[in-house]
Design a protein around this motif. Structure first.
Motif, mmCIF file in Angstrom:
data_model
loop_
_atom_site.group_PDB
_atom_site.id
_atom_site.type_symbol
_atom_site.label_atom_id
_atom_site.label_comp_id
_atom_site.label_asym_id
_atom_site.label_seq_id
_atom_site.Cartn_x
_atom_site.Cartn_y
_atom_site.Cartn_z
ATOM 1 N N LEU A 211 60.315 14.137 -17.112
ATOM 2 C CA LEU A 211 59.293 15.006 -16.527
ATOM 3 C C LEU A 211 57.915 14.680 -17.076
ATOM 4 O O LEU A 211 56.929 14.580 -16.331
ATOM 5 C CB LEU A 211 59.656 16.464 -16.806
ATOM 6 N N PHE A 212 57.837 14.462 -18.374
ATOM 7 C CA PHE A 212 56.543 14.159 -18.978
ATOM 8 C C PHE A 212 56.094 12.733 -18.692
ATOM 9 O O PHE A 212 54.894 12.450 -18.676
ATOM 10 C CB PHE A 212 56.583 14.430 -20.485
ATOM 11 N N ALA A 213 57.039 11.833 -18.446
ATOM 12 C CA ALA A 213 56.659 10.479 -18.027
ATOM 13 C C ALA A 213 55.985 10.526 -16.658
ATOM 14 O O ALA A 213 54.983 9.843 -16.409
ATOM 15 C CB ALA A 213 57.891 9.578 -17.992
ATOM 16 N N ILE B 40 55.225 7.590 -24.954
ATOM 17 C CA ILE B 40 56.167 8.315 -25.817
ATOM 18 C C ILE B 40 57.319 8.883 -24.998
ATOM 19 O O ILE B 40 58.468 8.930 -25.455
ATOM 20 C CB ILE B 40 55.426 9.428 -26.589
ATOM 21 N N SER B 41 57.040 9.310 -23.772
ATOM 22 C CA SER B 41 58.108 9.818 -22.908
ATOM 23 C C SER B 41 59.112 8.716 -22.574
ATOM 24 O O SER B 41 60.327 8.957 -22.567
ATOM 25 C CB SER B 41 57.518 10.404 -21.621
ATOM 26 N N LEU C 292 48.071 7.826 -21.594
ATOM 27 C CA LEU C 292 48.918 6.686 -21.939
ATOM 28 C C LEU C 292 49.896 7.044 -23.060
ATOM 29 O O LEU C 292 51.035 6.556 -23.081
ATOM 30 C CB LEU C 292 48.049 5.497 -22.353
ATOM 31 N N GLY C 293 49.443 7.895 -23.977
ATOM 32 C CA GLY C 293 50.326 8.342 -25.047
ATOM 33 C C GLY C 293 51.498 9.137 -24.510
ATOM 34 O O GLY C 293 52.652 8.936 -24.918
ATOM 35 N N PHE D 30 56.640 10.503 -33.696
ATOM 36 C CA PHE D 30 55.565 10.642 -32.709
ATOM 37 C C PHE D 30 55.357 12.102 -32.326
ATOM 38 O O PHE D 30 54.221 12.541 -32.110
ATOM 39 C CB PHE D 30 55.873 9.811 -31.463
ATOM 40 N N MET D 31 56.455 12.851 -32.226
ATOM 41 C CA MET D 31 56.340 14.269 -31.883
ATOM 42 C C MET D 31 55.600 15.035 -32.972
ATOM 43 O O MET D 31 54.766 15.902 -32.698
ATOM 44 C CB MET D 31 57.730 14.877 -31.671
ATOM 45 N N GLY D 32 55.906 14.716 -34.237
ATOM 46 C CA GLY D 32 55.215 15.377 -35.341
ATOM 47 C C GLY D 32 53.729 15.053 -35.353
ATOM 48 O O GLY D 32 52.883 15.946 -35.498
#
Length: 243
Positions: A18-20, A61-62, A56-57, A83-85
């Motif tokens: 979804l986030f991608a 990351i997704s 882009l991040g 990456f989430m942190g």
């Protein structure tokens, strides 16, 4: 059978997919809005450079999260958790920067010399002309922003206001200028500020919302790492007993 709870795995992959998609849509939107990026930044609006980094991040990351969830590799899951942190902290910093940027934007819009310099660009002039017709206002700090030639978009009409909250009536054009005899008395600064203020408020909600989402992603990925390690430890223990 996988190392991770299948419901958790599907939720994790769907979450990242979804986030991608969202990141891809952001990239597309930034490409379409690139023509106005310089003008927005000049009056204190959000920098398009940060927006590109954010989009882009999110996309990158997704995609990493989708790979990590599908492969169930502890290293990939740990990198994603890292990456989430970091993303959670960055989103909170961006949110604070957006709050500070609101005040800087207001100060920039009151700088007459900077406004006049902006109006020398054809893109900004065209954008302000359209804004004046829609908002029934004239100039950013005043009709003097246009110099000696006031455009027809400042011409005041006594009826048919689209945005009555900003329409304060008509006044005579400044002496020594050419253009419509009656122009809008209200400047566009409040109208522009309200639009950008709404954009900043949306950005604040977006950044702090993503900080919460990043925290959830961090917790889920750590839980998946724990399940993978527990599965591997159980397998190693079973092999030792068999030996």
């Amino acid at each position: 059978m996988g190392k991770v709870n299948q419901c958790l795995k599907r939720l994790f992959i769907a979450f990242n997919a979804l986030f991608a998609i969202f990141g891809g849509l952001m990239v597309y939107g930034l490409i379409k809005s690139s023509a106005y990026s310089h003008q927005m930044s000049a009056v204190g609006g959000p920098s398009v450079g940060w927006a590109w980094a954010f989009a882009l991040g999110v996309l990158g990351i997704s995609c990493l999260g989708i790979f990590a969830g599908h492969s169930e590799k502890p290293l990939a899951l740990k990198i994603f958790a890292g990456f989430m942190g970091v993303g959670m902290i960055v989103m909170m910093i961006f949110g604070i920067m957006s709050a500070v940027g609101k005040e800087q934007m207001k100060t920039s819009m009151q700088d007459t010399e900077m406004v006049k310099a902006l109006l020398h660009t054809s893109e900004m002039s065209e954008a302000l002309n359209q804004l004046q017709e829609a908002g029934h206002c004239c100039g950013i700090t005043g009709a003097s922003d246009w110099g000696n030639v006031i455009p027809d978009s400042c011409a005041c009409r006594s009826s048919g206001y689209m945005y009555s909250a900003y329409a304060s009536g008509c006044k005579a054009k400044p002496q020594g200028t050419t253009g419509p005899n009656q122009i809008y008395a209200e400047t566009c600064s409040k109208y522009i500020f309200d639009l950008l203020d709404m954009a900043f408020n949306m950005a604040l909600g977006l950044f702090f919302g993503f900080a919460v989402v990043a925290l959830l992603g961090l917790l889920i990925s750590l839980l998946m790492v724990h399940q993978v390690n527990r599965h591997d430890d159980a397998g190693a223990s079973f092999n030792m007993k068999g030996y």
